[in-house]
Motif scaffolding. Structure first.
Motif, PDB file in Angstrom:
ATOM      1  N   GLN A   1       4.515  19.271   0.153  1.00  0.00           N
ATOM      2  CA  GLN A   1       3.639  18.203  -0.303  1.00  0.00           C
ATOM      3  C   GLN A   1       4.474  17.065  -0.878  1.00  0.00           C
ATOM      4  OE1 GLN A   1       0.756  17.804   0.452  1.00  0.00           O
ATOM      5  NE2 GLN A   1      -0.624  17.122  -1.166  1.00  0.00           N
ATOM      6  N   VAL A   2       4.099  15.837  -0.550  1.00  0.00           N
ATOM      7  CA  VAL A   2       4.810  14.662  -1.028  1.00  0.00           C
ATOM      8  C   VAL A   2       4.136  14.148  -2.289  1.00  0.00           C
ATOM      9  CG1 VAL A   2       5.484  12.306  -0.497  1.00  0.00           C
ATOM     10  CG2 VAL A   2       5.526  14.056   1.290  1.00  0.00           C
ATOM     11  N   GLN A   3       4.953  13.802  -3.257  1.00  0.00           N
ATOM     12  CA  GLN A   3       4.431  13.172  -4.473  1.00  0.00           C
ATOM     13  C   GLN A   3       5.096  11.827  -4.689  1.00  0.00           C
ATOM     14  OE1 GLN A   3       4.982  16.141  -7.625  1.00  0.00           O
ATOM     15  NE2 GLN A   3       2.768  16.446  -7.598  1.00  0.00           N
ATOM     16  N   LEU A   4       4.295  10.826  -4.979  1.00  0.00           N
ATOM     17  CA  LEU A   4       4.781   9.487  -5.293  1.00  0.00           C
ATOM     18  C   LEU A   4       4.316   9.146  -6.701  1.00  0.00           C
ATOM     19  CD1 LEU A   4       3.913   7.670  -1.933  1.00  0.00           C
ATOM     20  CD2 LEU A   4       6.100   8.659  -2.614  1.00  0.00           C
ATOM     21  N   VAL A   5       5.260   8.861  -7.573  1.00  0.00           N
ATOM     22  CA  VAL A   5       4.943   8.565  -8.973  1.00  0.00           C
ATOM     23  C   VAL A   5       5.414   7.151  -9.284  1.00  0.00           C
ATOM     24  CG1 VAL A   5       5.264   9.235 -11.363  1.00  0.00           C
ATOM     25  CG2 VAL A   5       5.142  10.996  -9.574  1.00  0.00           C
ATOM     26  N   GLU A   6       4.468   6.316  -9.651  1.00  0.00           N
ATOM     27  CA  GLU A   6       4.760   4.915  -9.902  1.00  0.00           C
ATOM     28  C   GLU A   6       4.858   4.624 -11.387  1.00  0.00           C
ATOM     29  OE1 GLU A   6       2.027   3.724  -6.075  1.00  0.00           O
ATOM     30  OE2 GLU A   6       1.237   3.938  -8.099  1.00  0.00           O
ATOM     31  N   GLY A 105       1.079  -2.825   8.545  1.00  0.00           N
ATOM     32  CA  GLY A 105       0.357  -3.602   7.549  1.00  0.00           C
ATOM     33  C   GLY A 105      -0.996  -3.024   7.191  1.00  0.00           C
ATOM     34  N   SER A 106      -1.386  -1.979   7.899  1.00  0.00           N
ATOM     35  CA  SER A 106      -2.680  -1.362   7.630  1.00  0.00           C
ATOM     36  C   SER A 106      -2.508  -0.124   6.765  1.00  0.00           C
ATOM     37  CB  SER A 106      -3.351  -0.955   8.939  1.00  0.00           C
ATOM     38  OG  SER A 106      -4.499  -0.148   8.683  1.00  0.00           O
ATOM     39  N   PRO A 107      -3.331   0.036   5.734  1.00  0.00           N
ATOM     40  CA  PRO A 107      -3.225   1.241   4.905  1.00  0.00           C
ATOM     41  C   PRO A 107      -3.397   2.533   5.692  1.00  0.00           C
ATOM     42  CG  PRO A 107      -4.634  -0.393   3.858  1.00  0.00           C
ATOM     43  CD  PRO A 107      -4.361  -0.887   5.238  1.00  0.00           C
ATOM     44  N   SER A 108      -4.141   2.495   6.778  1.00  0.00           N
ATOM     45  CA  SER A 108      -4.423   3.715   7.534  1.00  0.00           C
ATOM     46  C   SER A 108      -3.181   4.302   8.177  1.00  0.00           C
ATOM     47  CB  SER A 108      -5.480   3.438   8.606  1.00  0.00           C
ATOM     48  OG  SER A 108      -4.991   2.490   9.539  1.00  0.00           O
ATOM     49  N   GLY A 109      -2.119   3.517   8.270  1.00  0.00           N
ATOM     50  CA  GLY A 109      -0.895   4.025   8.862  1.00  0.00           C
ATOM     51  C   GLY A 109      -0.048   4.857   7.929  1.00  0.00           C
ATOM     52  N   TYR A 110      -0.399   4.903   6.645  1.00  0.00           N
ATOM     53  CA  TYR A 110       0.400   5.588   5.631  1.00  0.00           C
ATOM     54  C   TYR A 110      -0.268   6.893   5.245  1.00  0.00           C
ATOM     55  CZ  TYR A 110       2.988   1.254   5.363  1.00  0.00           C
ATOM     56  OH  TYR A 110       3.761   0.165   5.679  1.00  0.00           O
ATOM     57  N   ASP A 111       0.549   7.921   5.038  1.00  0.00           N
ATOM     58  CA  ASP A 111      -0.049   9.233   4.841  1.00  0.00           C
ATOM     59  C   ASP A 111       0.026   9.770   3.418  1.00  0.00           C
ATOM     60  OD1 ASP A 111       2.643  10.959   6.690  1.00  0.00           O
ATOM     61  OD2 ASP A 111       2.680   9.478   5.077  1.00  0.00           O
ATOM     62  N   TYR A 112       0.868   9.231   2.565  1.00  0.00           N
ATOM     63  CA  TYR A 112       0.906   9.657   1.164  1.00  0.00           C
ATOM     64  C   TYR A 112       0.907   8.420   0.269  1.00  0.00           C
ATOM     65  CZ  TYR A 112       1.899  14.341   2.811  1.00  0.00           C
ATOM     66  OH  TYR A 112       1.813  15.574   3.432  1.00  0.00           O
ATOM     67  N   TRP A 113       0.209   8.565  -0.877  1.00  0.00           N
ATOM     68  CA  TRP A 113       0.000   7.427  -1.770  1.00  0.00           C
ATOM     69  C   TRP A 113       0.293   7.809  -3.209  1.00  0.00           C
ATOM     70  CZ3 TRP A 113      -1.635   2.592  -0.101  1.00  0.00           C
ATOM     71  CH2 TRP A 113      -1.977   2.519   1.262  1.00  0.00           C
ATOM     72  N   GLY A 114       0.759   6.806  -3.960  1.00  0.00           N
ATOM     73  CA  GLY A 114       0.910   6.963  -5.393  1.00  0.00           C
ATOM     74  C   GLY A 114      -0.414   6.731  -6.101  1.00  0.00           C
ATOM     75  N   GLN A 115      -0.360   6.827  -7.424  1.00  0.00           N
ATOM     76  CA  GLN A 115      -1.606   6.766  -8.202  1.00  0.00           C
ATOM     77  C   GLN A 115      -2.051   5.359  -8.517  1.00  0.00           C
ATOM     78  OE1 GLN A 115       1.357   7.245  -9.438  1.00  0.00           O
ATOM     79  NE2 GLN A 115       1.523   6.285 -11.457  1.00  0.00           N
ATOM     80  N   GLY A 116      -1.166   4.385  -8.414  1.00  0.00           N
ATOM     81  CA  GLY A 116      -1.588   3.016  -8.577  1.00  0.00           C
ATOM     82  C   GLY A 116      -1.588   2.481  -9.988  1.00  0.00           C
ATOM     83  N   PRO A 117      -0.473   1.892 -10.488  1.00  0.00           N
ATOM     84  CA  PRO A 117      -0.495   1.253 -11.799  1.00  0.00           C
ATOM     85  C   PRO A 117      -1.210  -0.095 -11.743  1.00  0.00           C
ATOM     86  CG  PRO A 117       1.646   0.924 -10.794  1.00  0.00           C
ATOM     87  CD  PRO A 117       0.870   1.795  -9.858  1.00  0.00           C
ATOM     88  N   GLN A 118      -1.825  -0.470 -12.845  1.00  0.00           N
ATOM     89  CA  GLN A 118      -2.527  -1.745 -12.936  1.00  0.00           C
ATOM     90  C   GLN A 118      -1.534  -2.846 -13.269  1.00  0.00           C
ATOM     91  OE1 GLN A 118      -6.079  -2.630 -12.775  1.00  0.00           O
ATOM     92  NE2 GLN A 118      -5.132  -4.663 -12.750  1.00  0.00           N
ATOM     93  N   VAL A 119      -1.660  -3.954 -12.571  1.00  0.00           N
ATOM     94  CA  VAL A 119      -0.928  -5.169 -12.896  1.00  0.00           C
ATOM     95  C   VAL A 119      -1.958  -6.243 -13.207  1.00  0.00           C
ATOM     96  CG1 VAL A 119       0.564  -6.991 -12.002  1.00  0.00           C
ATOM     97  CG2 VAL A 119       1.080  -4.586 -11.499  1.00  0.00           C
ATOM     98  N   ALA A 120      -1.861  -6.828 -14.391  1.00  0.00           N
ATOM     99  CA  ALA A 120      -2.788  -7.873 -14.805  1.00  0.00           C
ATOM    100  C   ALA A 120      -1.988  -9.115 -15.166  1.00  0.00           C
ATOM    101  CB  ALA A 120      -3.628  -7.405 -15.981  1.00  0.00           C
ATOM    102  N   VAL A 121      -2.364 -10.234 -14.564  1.00  0.00           N
ATOM    103  CA  VAL A 121      -1.685 -11.500 -14.824  1.00  0.00           C
ATOM    104  C   VAL A 121      -2.696 -12.432 -15.479  1.00  0.00           C
ATOM    105  CG1 VAL A 121      -0.341 -13.391 -13.855  1.00  0.00           C
ATOM    106  CG2 VAL A 121      -0.280 -11.121 -12.786  1.00  0.00           C
ATOM    107  N   SER A 122      -2.465 -12.702 -16.735  1.00  0.00           N
ATOM    108  CA  SER A 122      -3.433 -13.491 -17.486  1.00  0.00           C
ATOM    109  C   SER A 122      -2.763 -14.108 -18.697  1.00  0.00           C
ATOM    110  CB  SER A 122      -4.598 -12.599 -17.930  1.00  0.00           C
ATOM    111  OG  SER A 122      -5.486 -13.334 -18.755  1.00  0.00           O
ATOM    112  N   SER A 123      -3.265 -15.284 -19.078  1.00  0.00           N
ATOM    113  CA  SER A 123      -2.773 -15.938 -20.288  1.00  0.00           C
ATOM    114  C   SER A 123      -3.649 -15.584 -21.485  1.00  0.00           C
ATOM    115  CB  SER A 123      -2.716 -17.448 -20.092  1.00  0.00           C
ATOM    116  OG  SER A 123      -3.979 -17.931 -19.690  1.00  0.00           O
TER     117      SER A 123
END
Length: 123
Positions: A1-6, A105-123
């Protein structure tokens, strides 16, 4: 099993910088294409950048070209996304992903994913 940790997400002001990291385990990291995608609230997941197995070839969406840089360190099983000159429209959850073969460029081509950190750009 592949694990991706961001790691590396957070809140930044417009014009600022952040670096995301994605560490992989469970697969021969150096053999696979790595990609970064993002998803803003109410929108579909979209391609940001990708890098081939050796790091020699990189690909970017036009919206981030010249501002973001994808790189990888195969000795550390890690891929990075350096984000400079951030804009409010870059606000999203960012995901790293892995696939065999050429970049896509399509997400469907990728088979393992990380959990997804939030990036917020704001003043």
């Amino acid at each position: 099993q592949v694990q991706l940790v961001e790691s590396g997400g957070g809140l930044v002001q417009p014009g600022g910088s952040l670096r995301l990291s994605c560490s992989a385990s469970g697969r021969t990291f150096s053999s696979y294409t790595m990609g970064w995608f993002r998803q803003a609230p109410g929108k579909e997941r979209e391609f940001v950048a990708a890098i081939n197995w050796s790091g020699a070839n990189t690909y970017y969406d036009d919206s981030v070209k010249g501002r973001f840089t994808i790189s990888r360190d195969n000795a550390k099983n890690t891929v990075y996304l350096q984000m400079n000159s951030l804009k409010p429209e870059d606000t999203a959850v960012y995901y790293c992903a892995t696939k065999q073969g050429r970049w896509a460029g399509s997400p469907s081509g990728y088979d393992y994913w990380g959990q997804g950190p939030q990036v917020a750009v704001s003043s």
